[in-house]
Design a protein around this motif. Structure first.
Motif, PDB file in Angstrom:
ATOM      1  N   PHE A   1     -64.240  56.428  -7.709  1.00 20.35           N
ATOM      2  CA  PHE A   1     -65.623  56.019  -7.941  1.00 20.35           C
ATOM      3  C   PHE A   1     -66.343  55.812  -6.616  1.00 20.35           C
ATOM      4  O   PHE A   1     -65.789  55.319  -5.644  1.00 20.35           O
ATOM      5  CB  PHE A   1     -65.715  54.785  -8.843  1.00 20.35           C
ATOM      6  N   ALA A   2     -67.591  56.259  -6.598  1.00 19.67           N
ATOM      7  CA  ALA A   2     -68.455  56.164  -5.422  1.00 19.67           C
ATOM      8  C   ALA A   2     -69.894  56.138  -5.929  1.00 19.67           C
ATOM      9  O   ALA A   2     -70.148  56.362  -7.118  1.00 19.67           O
ATOM     10  CB  ALA A   2     -68.239  57.356  -4.491  1.00 19.67           C
ATOM     11  N   HIS A   3     -70.839  55.879  -5.032  1.00 19.76           N
ATOM     12  CA  HIS A   3     -72.225  55.763  -5.492  1.00 19.76           C
ATOM     13  C   HIS A   3     -72.861  57.122  -5.762  1.00 19.76           C
ATOM     14  O   HIS A   3     -73.270  57.416  -6.885  1.00 19.76           O
ATOM     15  CB  HIS A   3     -73.053  54.990  -4.465  1.00 19.76           C
ATOM     16  N   ILE A   4     -72.941  57.969  -4.758  1.00 17.71           N
ATOM     17  CA  ILE A   4     -73.577  59.272  -4.899  1.00 17.71           C
ATOM     18  C   ILE A   4     -72.577  60.254  -5.525  1.00 17.71           C
ATOM     19  O   ILE A   4     -71.392  60.233  -5.188  1.00 17.71           O
ATOM     20  CB  ILE A   4     -74.066  59.789  -3.529  1.00 17.71           C
ATOM     21  N   PRO A   5     -73.032  61.103  -6.437  1.00 12.55           N
ATOM     22  CA  PRO A   5     -72.111  62.050  -7.067  1.00 12.55           C
ATOM     23  C   PRO A   5     -71.330  62.881  -6.049  1.00 12.55           C
ATOM     24  O   PRO A   5     -71.851  63.251  -4.995  1.00 12.55           O
ATOM     25  CB  PRO A   5     -73.034  62.941  -7.905  1.00 12.55           C
ATOM     26  N   LEU A   6     -70.084  63.188  -6.407  1.00 14.84           N
ATOM     27  CA  LEU A   6     -69.229  64.029  -5.571  1.00 14.84           C
ATOM     28  C   LEU A   6     -69.317  65.491  -5.995  1.00 14.84           C
ATOM     29  O   LEU A   6     -68.476  66.292  -5.615  1.00 14.84           O
ATOM     30  CB  LEU A   6     -67.780  63.536  -5.623  1.00 14.84           C
ATOM     31  N   TRP A   7     -70.317  65.837  -6.772  1.00 13.18           N
ATOM     32  CA  TRP A   7     -70.594  67.241  -7.077  1.00 13.18           C
ATOM     33  C   TRP A   7     -72.090  67.467  -6.889  1.00 13.18           C
ATOM     34  O   TRP A   7     -72.879  66.520  -6.883  1.00 13.18           O
ATOM     35  CB  TRP A   7     -70.131  67.625  -8.476  1.00 13.18           C
ATOM     36  N   ALA A   8     -72.450  68.700  -6.701  1.00  8.87           N
ATOM     37  CA  ALA A   8     -73.830  69.038  -6.351  1.00  8.87           C
ATOM     38  C   ALA A   8     -74.712  69.007  -7.592  1.00  8.87           C
ATOM     39  O   ALA A   8     -74.981  70.038  -8.223  1.00  8.87           O
ATOM     40  CB  ALA A   8     -73.886  70.412  -5.686  1.00  8.87           C
ATOM     41  N   VAL A   9     -75.177  67.820  -7.959  1.00  9.04           N
ATOM     42  CA  VAL A   9     -76.054  67.683  -9.113  1.00  9.04           C
ATOM     43  C   VAL A   9     -77.405  68.341  -8.839  1.00  9.04           C
ATOM     44  O   VAL A   9     -77.887  69.156  -9.619  1.00  9.04           O
ATOM     45  CB  VAL A   9     -76.251  66.196  -9.467  1.00  9.04           C
ATOM     46  N   TYR A  10     -78.001  67.998  -7.690  1.00  9.49           N
ATOM     47  CA  TYR A  10     -79.290  68.575  -7.310  1.00  9.49           C
ATOM     48  C   TYR A  10     -79.508  68.307  -5.821  1.00  9.49           C
ATOM     49  O   TYR A  10     -80.158  67.316  -5.443  1.00  9.49           O
ATOM     50  CB  TYR A  10     -80.419  67.974  -8.158  1.00  9.49           C
ATOM     51  N   PRO A  11     -78.956  69.152  -4.962  1.00  4.28           N
ATOM     52  CA  PRO A  11     -79.024  68.915  -3.512  1.00  4.28           C
ATOM     53  C   PRO A  11     -80.447  68.774  -2.985  1.00  4.28           C
ATOM     54  O   PRO A  11     -80.665  68.093  -1.973  1.00  4.28           O
ATOM     55  CB  PRO A  11     -78.338  70.157  -2.928  1.00  4.28           C
ATOM     56  N   GLU A  12     -81.412  69.404  -3.651  1.00  2.00           N
ATOM     57  CA  GLU A  12     -82.795  69.300  -3.191  1.00  2.00           C
ATOM     58  C   GLU A  12     -83.283  67.863  -3.156  1.00  2.00           C
ATOM     59  O   GLU A  12     -84.190  67.523  -2.396  1.00  2.00           O
ATOM     60  CB  GLU A  12     -83.712  70.136  -4.102  1.00  2.00           C
ATOM     61  N   TRP A  13     -82.700  67.018  -3.984  1.00  2.00           N
ATOM     62  CA  TRP A  13     -83.048  65.597  -3.999  1.00  2.00           C
ATOM     63  C   TRP A  13     -81.971  64.729  -3.333  1.00  2.00           C
ATOM     64  O   TRP A  13     -82.006  63.515  -3.445  1.00  2.00           O
ATOM     65  CB  TRP A  13     -83.248  65.131  -5.443  1.00  2.00           C
ATOM     66  N   GLY A  14     -81.011  65.353  -2.687  1.00  2.00           N
ATOM     67  CA  GLY A  14     -79.925  64.595  -2.086  1.00  2.00           C
ATOM     68  C   GLY A  14     -78.893  64.120  -3.089  1.00  2.00           C
ATOM     69  O   GLY A  14     -78.095  63.232  -2.778  1.00  2.00           O
TER      70      GLY A  14
END
Length: 318
Positions: free
Chosen positions: A209-222
């Protein structure tokens, strides 16, 4: 309240051939994906389904409480966190512990951390934390977070623990995060992760578990982590890996090989779906809809079995 600890329940749960399960909030249906075919567990009947849940090892995920947020999207974020904790306390089957996947506070203020600790701690559960970017914006660049939750952790607050035959890994990917930028784990943390996993059997279920997703959900928004592939490479040898994240304030799921990725709702405010707005950020909705877009997740591992269930509840129906 314990923030993290080592506690192996000795149940030896193996999910080498794990089933991946999901309930979409608001439908009341728990899905099991077996051989690519979804099967509704509600077909078992209420009593049987309740018994299945009662016999499992469960823990709860809450995320993005943003204590201190008071803008139009939800002027009462502290109250919706209280509502979430009240619903958790009312559960008939109590979870073993909770995890909080970051953005405990909105501005890293001492009073905000104090309020969060009082509300979350009042539920009486052990809580395991990771920071969000909003928890590391004090003058000490995260010192306030570490003073409260960093005991026994490494680096910026990463750690691991074992419970009920499951290996849990808490990662930090929000240090020095630039506005709109991707998360980053860094070489030091990746080296620690490689060392941490060496002694873990490949048949052991792993929850990261971590805060930011560990997969590319939407790189344009970080909405992703730029060196996540290196971490996921270290997890390839395990039969079952579950990755839990927050940050995007909505439910998204992806299954890739042995890894199931799952993001959680916020207890504070929703954000738009990827690409549906000019930018991410607090999304204002009619007051009557807000609680249907906030919520918590409960994760169940069936004792002695091979099932994992992620049960998402909104504040409107939890």
């Amino acid at each position: 309240m314990t923030h993290h600890h080592d506690d192996d329940g000795g149940d030896g749960i193996s999910r080498r051939h794990a089933l991946e399960c999901m309930i979409w909030a608001g439908t009341g249906v728990l899905w099991t994906i077996s051989g690519g075919v979804p099967i509704s567990l509600n077909l078992l009947g209420a009593a049987q389904a309740a018994e299945a849940m009662a016999t499992g090892f469960t823990f709860l995920q809450i995320s993005d409480s943003h204590i201190g947020f008071d803008k139009a999207a939800n002027p009462h974020a502290i109250d919706t966190l209280k509502e979430a904790m009240g619903k958790i306390q009312a559960l008939q089957q109590k979870p073993a512990f909770m995890i909080h996947t970051g953005d405990i506070t909105h501005l890293s203020k001492p009073a905000q951390f104090d309020n969060a600790a009082q509300i979350i701690g009042g539920a009486g559960f052990d809580v395991h934390y990771v920071p969000g970017e909003h928890d590391l914006i004090d003058e000490g660049n995260g010192q306030a977070y570490l003073e409260r939750y960093g005991k026994g952790t490494k680096g910026a607050g990463w750690y691991s623990f074992d419970q009920n035959g499951v290996h849990f890994v808490a990662l930090v990917n929000v240090v020095n995060l630039k506005a709109g930028g991707l998360g980053n784990l860094g070489a030091e943390q990746l080296a620690w992760l490689a060392d941490d996993l060496k002694a873990v059997s490949a048949s052991t279920p792993v929850v990261v578990f971590a805060h930011i997703p560990l997969w590319a959900v939407y790189p344009e928004w970080g909405w992703g982590t730029d060196d996540a592939a290196q971490a996921l490479g270290l997890l390839k040898r395990f039969g079952s890996v579950t990755v839990l994240n927050g940050h995007i304030h909505q439910i998204m799921q992806k299954v890739e090989g042995n890894v199931t990725f799952h993001t959680a709702r916020s207890t504070a405010f929703p954000q738009p779906a990827p690409g549906t707005a000019a930018s991410p950020g607090p999304m204002t909705v009619p007051a009557g809809q807000l609680r249907s877009l906030l919520g918590t997740s409960r994760v169940m591992v069936k004792q002695g079995g091979q099932d994992l269930a992620i049960i998402d509840s909104t504040l409107a129906n939890a």
